[in-house]
Design an enzyme around this catalytic site. Structure first.
Site, PDB file in Angstrom:
ATOM      1  N   GLN A  55       0.755  -1.158   0.373  1.00  0.00           N
ATOM      2  CA  GLN A  55       0.203   0.123  -0.044  1.00  0.00           C
ATOM      3  C   GLN A  55       1.032   1.821  -0.082  1.00  0.00           C
ATOM      4  OE1 GLN A  55      -2.651   0.654   4.050  1.00  0.00           O
ATOM      5  NE2 GLN A  55      -3.587   2.322   2.528  1.00  0.00           N
ATOM      6  N   ASP A  92      10.404  -6.399  -3.902  1.00  0.00           N
ATOM      7  CA  ASP A  92       9.408  -7.466  -3.317  1.00  0.00           C
ATOM      8  C   ASP A  92       9.065  -9.154  -3.175  1.00  0.00           C
ATOM      9  OD1 ASP A  92       7.476  -8.365  -1.324  1.00  0.00           O
ATOM     10  OD2 ASP A  92       6.269  -5.883  -1.591  1.00  0.00           O
ATOM     11  N   TYR A 106       2.257  -8.321  15.991  1.00  0.00           N
ATOM     12  CA  TYR A 106       2.249  -6.774  15.341  1.00  0.00           C
ATOM     13  C   TYR A 106       3.856  -6.282  15.929  1.00  0.00           C
ATOM     14  CZ  TYR A 106       1.826  -3.381  11.321  1.00  0.00           C
ATOM     15  OH  TYR A 106       1.685  -1.909  11.420  1.00  0.00           O
ATOM     16  N   LYS A 150       7.033  -4.092  16.481  1.00  0.00           N
ATOM     17  CA  LYS A 150       6.880  -3.001  15.934  1.00  0.00           C
ATOM     18  C   LYS A 150       8.013  -2.175  17.337  1.00  0.00           C
ATOM     19  CE  LYS A 150       5.827  -2.477  12.759  1.00  0.00           C
ATOM     20  NZ  LYS A 150       7.100  -1.968  11.173  1.00  0.00           N
TER      21      LYS A 150
HETATM   22  C1  AKB Z   1      -2.762  -2.160  10.894  1.00  0.00           C
HETATM   23  O1  AKB Z   1      -4.292  -2.160  10.822  1.00  0.00           O
HETATM   24  O2  AKB Z   1      -2.041  -3.244  11.319  1.00  0.00           O
HETATM   25  C2  AKB Z   1      -1.797  -1.171   9.648  1.00  0.00           C
HETATM   26  C3  AKB Z   1      -1.279  -0.647  11.016  1.00  0.00           C
HETATM   27  C4  AKB Z   1      -2.248   0.577  11.844  1.00  0.00           C
HETATM   28  O3  AKB Z   1      -0.138  -0.248  11.269  1.00  0.00           O
HETATM   29  N1  AKB Z   1      -2.427  -0.585   9.336  1.00  0.00           N
END
Ligand code: AKB
Length: 318
Positions: free
Chosen positions: A13, A35, A143, A147
């Site tokens: 994106q 990619d 995730y 991060k």
């Molecule tokens: C997600 O929804 O995982 C991403 C983000 C907010 O990092 N768009």
């Protein structure tokens, strides 16, 4: 100095639009799009594209060395929704990918590495409104964990090895060019796509779920402005940024105000819990003070632009 730029996760994106913009600024041949899937036409026809699996350190090093790379925009990542469906893959791509990029940058003296972080670095214990940069970081998604660890790894490589690593905590990003892939905030894009296609939409979070968002032109400006910011003025290495906050209902209503026939239902799935663990609004004053961050789009301006761009894309009369 002539920049030689590598973009990872280029066909996603953010990557697609960022690569095109970087090619306009630095010259098409100086921006290598990479990619693991076949390149989209827009990138294949405008400059070099290469296969790159960021979890393979040999591939990363070979590409950087052979192309004399000076700056890396490292966007390859598994997002929050897909990350919960496959946490092991999320750790592998997000952590080993970033480690390989930073290690290669250290060993081959790549000048700068820009990596997105996310509001997913925050968690259910974080203050929900006007969330500052320095606060509780206890995410409950894989995730989010990658991060937080990624932000710390960036700072480590900066402090210990002098790699100019910089990062932005992106909120949900809305755009019309390339679909988002597997995030929790994807509904804020899907709602426009469905409405312009004349179809109803089943939104996967509740109507009152409120999150911070950013429209793509602002997100691209943020990346480019952070990269160009005077290093001596930076107190932080990771920055909060936001455009506006809106509930899913407010976004749907903004669409409906422009496409009255649009119907939206709210049927939450597993991503509801993820969305509820994130802040509703973000304090981005440090980015404003340290490098002049200022977004241009609010919800209404974004809705106008999204709908007209999607209509153009669909070949309809706007
Ligand atoms: C997600 O929804 O995982 C991403 C983000 C907010 O990092 N768009």
């Amino acid at each position: 100095m002539k920049e030689r730029i590598l973009v990872t996760g280029s066909y996603g994106q953010i990557g697609t639009e960022l690569t095109l913009q970087l090619r306009q600024i630095h010259g098409a041949n100086n921006v290598i799009a990479t990619d693991i899937t076949p390149a989209p036409e827009a990138l294949e026809q405008t400059g070099p594209t290469r296969y790159l699996d960021v979890t393979d350190p040999r591939q990363v090093t070979a590409l950087v060395v052979e192309n004399k790379i000076t700056t890396i925009y490292h966007l390859a990542a598994i997002l929050s929704g897909n990350g919960e469906l496959n946490p092991q893959q999320c750790w592998n791509v997000n952590m080993n990918g970033l480690y390989n990029i930073l290690e290669t940058a250290r060993r081959w003296k790549v000048r700068q590495v820009i990596t997105p972080s996310s509001i997913a670095a925050f968690g259910p214990d974080t203050p929900k409104e006007h969330t500052p940069i320095d606060t509780i970081l206890r995410p409950t998604t894989m995730y989010g964990i990658t991060k937080v660890a990624g932000e710390l790894l960036n700072e480590y490589y900066n402090q210990k090895y002098g790699v100019d690593a910089r990062s932005l905590r992106f909120p949900g990003i809305v755009s019309h060019e390339t679909e988002p892939g597997g995030g929790t905030t994807d509904y804020a894009v899907d709602v426009y796509v469905k409405a312009v296609a004349g179809e109803p939409y089943d939104c996967f979070v509740t109507e009152n779920t409120t999150l911070p968002f950013l429209y793509m032109p602002d997100a691209l400006n943020a990346l480019l402005e952070l990269a160009a910011a005077d290093e001596s003025k930076l107190i932080h290495r990771t920055f909060n940024i936001t455009g506006f906050s809106a509930s899913a209902g407010e976004i749907a209503n903004s669409v409906k105000a422009r496409i009255p026939s649009f119907e939206c239902r709210f049927i939450p799935d597993f991503r509801q819990i993820i969305a509820e663990s994130w802040p509703r609004s973000i304090d981005d004053q440090d980015a404003r003070q340290e490098w002049g961050w200022k977004p241009s789009f609010n919800l209404d301006a974004m809705s106008d632009d999204m709908i007209s761009k999607l209509k153009e894309k669909n070949g309809a009369v706007a």
